[in-house]
Scaffold this motif. Structure first.
Motif, PDB file in Angstrom:
ATOM      1  N   GLN A  16       2.406  -8.811 -10.126  1.00  0.00           N
ATOM      2  CA  GLN A  16       1.445  -8.698 -11.226  1.00  0.00           C
ATOM      3  C   GLN A  16       1.244  -7.246 -11.636  1.00  0.00           C
ATOM      4  O   GLN A  16       1.018  -6.961 -12.817  1.00  0.00           O
TER       5      GLN A  16
ATOM      6  N   GLY B  18       2.409  -3.534   1.310  1.00  0.00           N
ATOM      7  CA  GLY B  18       1.138  -4.252   1.376  1.00  0.00           C
ATOM      8  C   GLY B  18       0.994  -5.037   2.665  1.00  0.00           C
ATOM      9  O   GLY B  18      -0.084  -5.066   3.275  1.00  0.00           O
TER      10      GLY B  18
ATOM     11  N   LEU C 110      -2.019  -7.017   4.361  1.00  0.00           N
ATOM     12  CA  LEU C 110      -2.137  -8.156   3.448  1.00  0.00           C
ATOM     13  C   LEU C 110      -1.201  -9.295   3.863  1.00  0.00           C
ATOM     14  O   LEU C 110      -0.097  -9.039   4.365  1.00  0.00           O
ATOM     15  N   PRO C 111      -1.603 -10.552   3.624  1.00  0.00           N
ATOM     16  CA  PRO C 111      -0.655 -11.662   3.823  1.00  0.00           C
ATOM     17  C   PRO C 111       0.518 -11.504   2.836  1.00  0.00           C
ATOM     18  O   PRO C 111       0.330 -11.018   1.720  1.00  0.00           O
ATOM     19  N   ARG C 112       1.714 -11.926   3.259  1.00  0.00           N
ATOM     20  CA  ARG C 112       2.913 -11.704   2.434  1.00  0.00           C
ATOM     21  C   ARG C 112       2.779 -12.314   1.046  1.00  0.00           C
ATOM     22  O   ARG C 112       3.091 -11.658   0.056  1.00  0.00           O
ATOM     23  N   ALA C 113       2.331 -13.537   0.930  1.00  0.00           N
ATOM     24  CA  ALA C 113       2.230 -14.171  -0.382  1.00  0.00           C
ATOM     25  C   ALA C 113       1.288 -13.386  -1.297  1.00  0.00           C
ATOM     26  O   ALA C 113       1.571 -13.206  -2.490  1.00  0.00           O
ATOM     27  N   THR C 114       0.210 -12.916  -0.758  1.00  0.00           N
ATOM     28  CA  THR C 114      -0.741 -12.129  -1.543  1.00  0.00           C
ATOM     29  C   THR C 114      -0.119 -10.804  -1.954  1.00  0.00           C
ATOM     30  O   THR C 114      -0.253 -10.372  -3.114  1.00  0.00           O
ATOM     31  N   ALA C 115       0.571 -10.164  -1.034  1.00  0.00           N
ATOM     32  CA  ALA C 115       1.198  -8.870  -1.319  1.00  0.00           C
ATOM     33  C   ALA C 115       2.259  -9.009  -2.412  1.00  0.00           C
ATOM     34  O   ALA C 115       2.340  -8.156  -3.315  1.00  0.00           O
TER      35      ALA C 115
ATOM     36  N   LYS D 158       2.401 -11.370  -4.746  1.00  0.00           N
ATOM     37  CA  LYS D 158       1.729 -11.666  -6.015  1.00  0.00           C
ATOM     38  C   LYS D 158       1.116 -10.406  -6.611  1.00  0.00           C
ATOM     39  O   LYS D 158       1.252 -10.142  -7.814  1.00  0.00           O
ATOM     40  N   LEU D 159       0.448  -9.609  -5.808  1.00  0.00           N
ATOM     41  CA  LEU D 159      -0.172  -8.379  -6.305  1.00  0.00           C
ATOM     42  C   LEU D 159       0.880  -7.399  -6.823  1.00  0.00           C
ATOM     43  O   LEU D 159       0.708  -6.796  -7.886  1.00  0.00           O
TER      44      LEU D 159
ATOM     45  N   ALA E 138       5.480  -4.906  -1.927  1.00  0.00           N
ATOM     46  CA  ALA E 138       4.904  -6.025  -1.167  1.00  0.00           C
ATOM     47  C   ALA E 138       5.023  -5.780   0.335  1.00  0.00           C
ATOM     48  O   ALA E 138       4.066  -6.035   1.084  1.00  0.00           O
TER      49      ALA E 138
END
Length: 194
Positions: free
Chosen positions: A70, A54, A59-64, A66-67, A51
């Protein structure tokens, strides 16, 4: 080994309510601790690192997060559901001269695989230390309890005979020595046995 089949099935039913059950020999418990028991800690570090990478890539931290999470969840599910070796699955997502192999090359150069080996060995070393400390504490407690008993019995001419009724008193000299040197629970246990 030595566990009745019915007891094993009961244990599998109970623990199966929480997840998958793997039946192993007792000698494998430390290895299970090092791989599965401590494994979530390793995976959280890897998710966090991926993350962070990312975020560094924009990438925004929350998105990173989550990716990354997942990606680990999906990859783990693929290993479990397909039954394929991780090497086979890795080859299926790695194109010759592509982006994935470039990333894998960087991971191998930085010793990610070796770090996993080292993490498991570090856990095993700590477990061994705990075992030694536990054994030493047991031996110290055992000696603390048995030494006064042996000394009291040896010092007394009237030892506690096996035929003594449970409700009768111990010989006075032994009783006095034991009560001074032993916890009441041990003293009561000896009286009950004799």
């Amino acid at each position: 080994e030595g566990v009745p089949a019915a007891a094993l099935e009961d244990a599998k039913t109970i623990f199966g309510a929480c997840g998958d059950v793997v039946v192993l020999q007792e000698k494998d418990i430390e290895a299970v601790t090092a791989v599965s028991g401590c494994g979530p800690g390793y995976v959280y570090i890897l998710i966090d690192a991926l993350a962070d990478a990312g975020v560094m890539a924009g990438l925004p931290r929350a998105t990173a997060i989550k990716l990354a999470a997942q990606t680990f969840a999906g990859s783990g599910r693929m290993v479990l559901e397909t039954g394929l070796h991780p090497d086979v699955l890795r080859d299926q997502v790695t194109s010759p001269g592509g982006t994935t192999i470039a990333g894998i090359h960087a991971l191998e150069n930085h010793g990610v695989r070796g770090a996993m080996y080292d993490a498991v060995q570090a856990v095993l070393a700590v477990v061994e230390m705990f075992v030694q400390v536990s054994e030493n504490h047991f031996l110290m407690a055992f000696h603390a309890v048995t030494t006064p008993v042996l000394m009291a019995v040896q010092a007394s001419e009237n030892t506690c005979p096996r035929s003594m009724p449970k409700d009768s008193a111990m010989p006075h000299s032994v009783s006095q020595n034991w009560e001074k040197k032993l916890p009441m629970a041990v003293h009561a246990s000896c009286r009950a046995v004799h």
